[in-house]
Design a protein around this motif. Structure first.
Motif, PDB file in Angstrom:
ATOM      1  N   SER A 198      13.719  61.065  15.394  1.00 16.18           N
ATOM      2  CA  SER A 198      13.874  60.616  14.017  1.00 16.18           C
ATOM      3  C   SER A 198      15.179  59.854  13.825  1.00 16.18           C
ATOM      4  CB  SER A 198      13.786  61.809  13.066  1.00 16.18           C
ATOM      5  OG  SER A 198      12.444  62.254  12.966  1.00 16.18           O
ATOM      6  N   ASP A 211       6.346  61.554   8.661  1.00 12.26           N
ATOM      7  CA  ASP A 211       5.266  62.269   9.352  1.00 12.26           C
ATOM      8  C   ASP A 211       5.668  62.675  10.769  1.00 12.26           C
ATOM      9  OD1 ASP A 211       3.231  59.242   9.524  1.00 12.26           O
ATOM     10  OD2 ASP A 211       5.099  59.793  10.510  1.00 12.26           O
ATOM     11  N   SER A 212       6.929  62.986  10.914  1.00 12.29           N
ATOM     12  CA  SER A 212       7.416  63.526  12.188  1.00 12.29           C
ATOM     13  C   SER A 212       6.752  64.864  12.486  1.00 12.29           C
ATOM     14  CB  SER A 212       8.927  63.714  12.123  1.00 12.29           C
ATOM     15  OG  SER A 212       9.354  64.522  13.205  1.00 12.29           O
ATOM     16  N   LYS A 213       6.470  65.093  13.770  1.00 15.40           N
ATOM     17  CA  LYS A 213       5.864  66.372  14.161  1.00 15.40           C
ATOM     18  C   LYS A 213       6.925  67.385  14.550  1.00 15.40           C
ATOM     19  CE  LYS A 213       1.704  64.092  15.831  1.00 15.40           C
ATOM     20  NZ  LYS A 213       1.203  63.315  16.958  1.00 15.40           N
ATOM     21  N   ASP A 214       8.176  66.970  14.578  1.00 18.90           N
ATOM     22  CA  ASP A 214       9.232  67.864  15.040  1.00 18.90           C
ATOM     23  C   ASP A 214       9.631  68.842  13.933  1.00 18.90           C
ATOM     24  OD1 ASP A 214      11.812  68.934  15.834  1.00 18.90           O
ATOM     25  OD2 ASP A 214      11.728  67.424  17.424  1.00 18.90           O
ATOM     26  N   ARG A 218      11.384  68.955   9.450  1.00 13.11           N
ATOM     27  CA  ARG A 218      10.557  69.357   8.319  1.00 13.11           C
ATOM     28  C   ARG A 218      11.342  69.663   7.040  1.00 13.11           C
ATOM     29  NH1 ARG A 218       6.458  72.831  11.343  1.00 13.11           N
ATOM     30  NH2 ARG A 218       5.522  71.040  12.370  1.00 13.11           N
ATOM     31  N   ASP A 276      -9.308  68.741  11.078  1.00 10.96           N
ATOM     32  CA  ASP A 276      -8.520  69.735  11.808  1.00 10.96           C
ATOM     33  C   ASP A 276      -9.143  70.039  13.164  1.00 10.96           C
ATOM     34  OD1 ASP A 276     -10.801  71.060  11.033  1.00 10.96           O
ATOM     35  OD2 ASP A 276      -9.788  72.374   9.592  1.00 10.96           O
ATOM     36  N   ALA A 280      -4.464  66.375  18.424  1.00 11.10           N
ATOM     37  CA  ALA A 280      -3.375  65.541  17.935  1.00 11.10           C
ATOM     38  C   ALA A 280      -3.882  64.250  17.283  1.00 11.10           C
ATOM     39  CB  ALA A 280      -2.441  65.191  19.085  1.00 11.10           C
TER      40      ALA A 280
END
Length: 416
Positions: A198, A211-214, A218, A276, A280
């Motif tokens: 990021s 929309d970071s997955k880390d 969050r 869902d 990924a």
RNA sequence: GCGACUGUAGCUCAGUUGGUUAGAGCGCCGGUUUGUGGUACCGGAGGUCGCGGGUUCGAACCCCGUCAGUCGCCCCA
């Protein structure tokens, strides 16, 4: 003797066969049917274009253009590119082919697309999409119509369960720019606490931090500035009309303020139907309003909105539900139990097919095992042929109702 | 570009601590049995163990490299 090395398939391409191929065809057929209900006109587009068609529209900024397109020089030295998306080519055609005269124009197409990426689940270098666009319509009703069509398509495919329509607005040009600046300022304050990725994004594509997955990102994403605080009156009203239209049409949606588009030409509505069930790669259908695109290709300012969906991903979901897309058993299997009656096998099969029945013929391998092969294939009827004293004997095994259908289809056939 | 896992027959997979000639099921081919029949049995074809190197008396197995596939990261128009 030198061995001939069989050429391997190209990475990220697929040979689709069997139930996968049936599911693929089922998705396309369903799309074709639904798109006609909404009066979208079918178009066929070239698979390749001058590279500028894509590089201009994409803005040349990101890795997308430099690393992820299949580009090559033709014999005249001109750079061409296999289409990585439908929208840019359609926009080009709108300008070069004078389609302005048909505006507002609703079009739909499907076919292969190419992106030079590392393959993973539901993601290939040659993949296939269905696509729908409305060009020359500035009204929110165009967005609504597209979304209602997408919703109906997913429902008719039987895969709407577990799929959520994520909806957001990026505002008009001014709203979007103000929001973007606020985001950069905000994330700068937390620069050191963001994930490495990021921190990179902050320079290159700050919206993507959202929309970071880390997990480390969050908490900051949750408190980040919201587009709603930067929307102009017009932008706010536009989005309200879109959501009101969806409600009126009975389409469920969910606001997702983190849903963004990296490219500058996107305005107002952005949406993704997300499942869902695909790991990924959960986006099953996505799109948005791209009012800024036409100008980047040298055309007059033209509002437009559209979506696309990956056929492979839809097909996977269709199969997961165990419906639509299985290979259907034959109506009749003609078994030539003795080669002496081969010609009656050929003749009877032809007559049955002309009568509209699907027919396979089994006439090879050990004669004694042919009938068992037919049984294993699970047809509605088996027509077994053998030589007899008075010519070819035929025995039909089927449920009584269907036996009558086969008998009438065979009526008048002259056995040898 | 990065990471993890996986490569043995057409397919799905076994394969012992490194030890003779690498196995099964399914599929395919042939035969016997049954004879309105989805049966059972017998036999056959089919393998550079992904590829290359190394260690070892000996490697499908251990080590290094490489290629391919799968999934994930990055990216996602």
């Amino acid at each position: 003797m030198s061995r001939i090395e069989t050429p391997r398939p190209i990475r990220g391409t697929q040979d689709i066969f069997g139930p996968d191929a049936e599911a693929f065809a089922h998705v396309v057929e369903c799309f074709e049917r639904v798109r006609k209900l909404y009066r979208f006109r079918r178009i066929e587009m070239p698979v390749f274009e001058k590279t500028e068609v894509f590089s201009r529209s994409l803005g040349e900024t990101t890795d997308v253009v430099s690393k992820e397109m299949y580009s090559f020089d033709d014999r005249g030295g001109e750079s061409l590119t296999l289409r990585p998306e439908f929208t840019a080519g359609i926009a080009r055609a709108f300008i070069t082919d004078g389609w302005q005269q048909y505006a507002p124009l609703k079009v739909a197409t499907h076919g292969p697309l190419f992106r030079y990426e590392r393959p993973q689940k539901g993601r290939y270098r040659q993949f296939h999409q269905i696509d729908a666009e409305v060009i020359g319509a500035a009204e929110p009703q165009a967005d609504v119509e597209l979304l209602v069509m997408a919703d109906q398509l997913l429902k008719e495919l039987g895969i709407a369960d577990g799929v959520t329509l994520n909806l957001n607005t990026l505002g008009d040009g001014a709203s979007r720019e103000a929001w973007r600046s606020a985001l950069i300022a905000y994330f700068r304050q937390h620069h050191g606490d963001l994930s490495e990725e990021s921190q990179e994004r902050l320079e290159k594509n700050p919206l993507r931090i959202l929309d970071s997955k880390d997990p480390r990102d969050r908490p900051f994403v949750a408190d980040a500035p919201q587009i709603d605080d930067f929307l102009s009156e017009e932008a706010r009203d536009f989005f309200a009309q879109v959501t009101a239209g969806l409600d009126a049409a009975g389409v469920a949606w969910s606001r997702n303020p983190a849903l963004v588009r990296g490219l500058d030409y996107y305005r107002h509505t952005a949406f993704e139907f997300i499942t869902d069930r695909l790991g990924a790669q959960g986006t099953v259908l996505g799109g948005g309003r791209y009012d800024g695109l036409m100008e980047s290709l040298g055309g007059a300012p033209t509002p437009a909105v559209g979506w696309a969906a990956g056929i492979e991903r839809l097909a996977m979901l269709v199969q997961g539900d165990g419906q639509g897309g299985g290979e259907l058993p034959a109506d009749v299997i003609v078994v030539v139990e003795n080669d002496a009656v081969m010609l009656d096998g050929v003749g009877a099969a032809a007559q049955l097919r002309r009568a509209g029945l699907s027919v396979d013929m089994i006439a090879s391998g050990s004669p004694r095992k042919r009938f068992d092969k037919a049984v294993k294939l699970g047809a509605k009827a088996i027509l077994a042929l053998n030589p007899g004293d008075a010519g070819t004997q035929h025995r039909l095994r089927a449920e009584p109702d269907f036996a009558a259908v086969v008998d009438s289809a065979l009526a008048g056939y002259r056995w040898q």
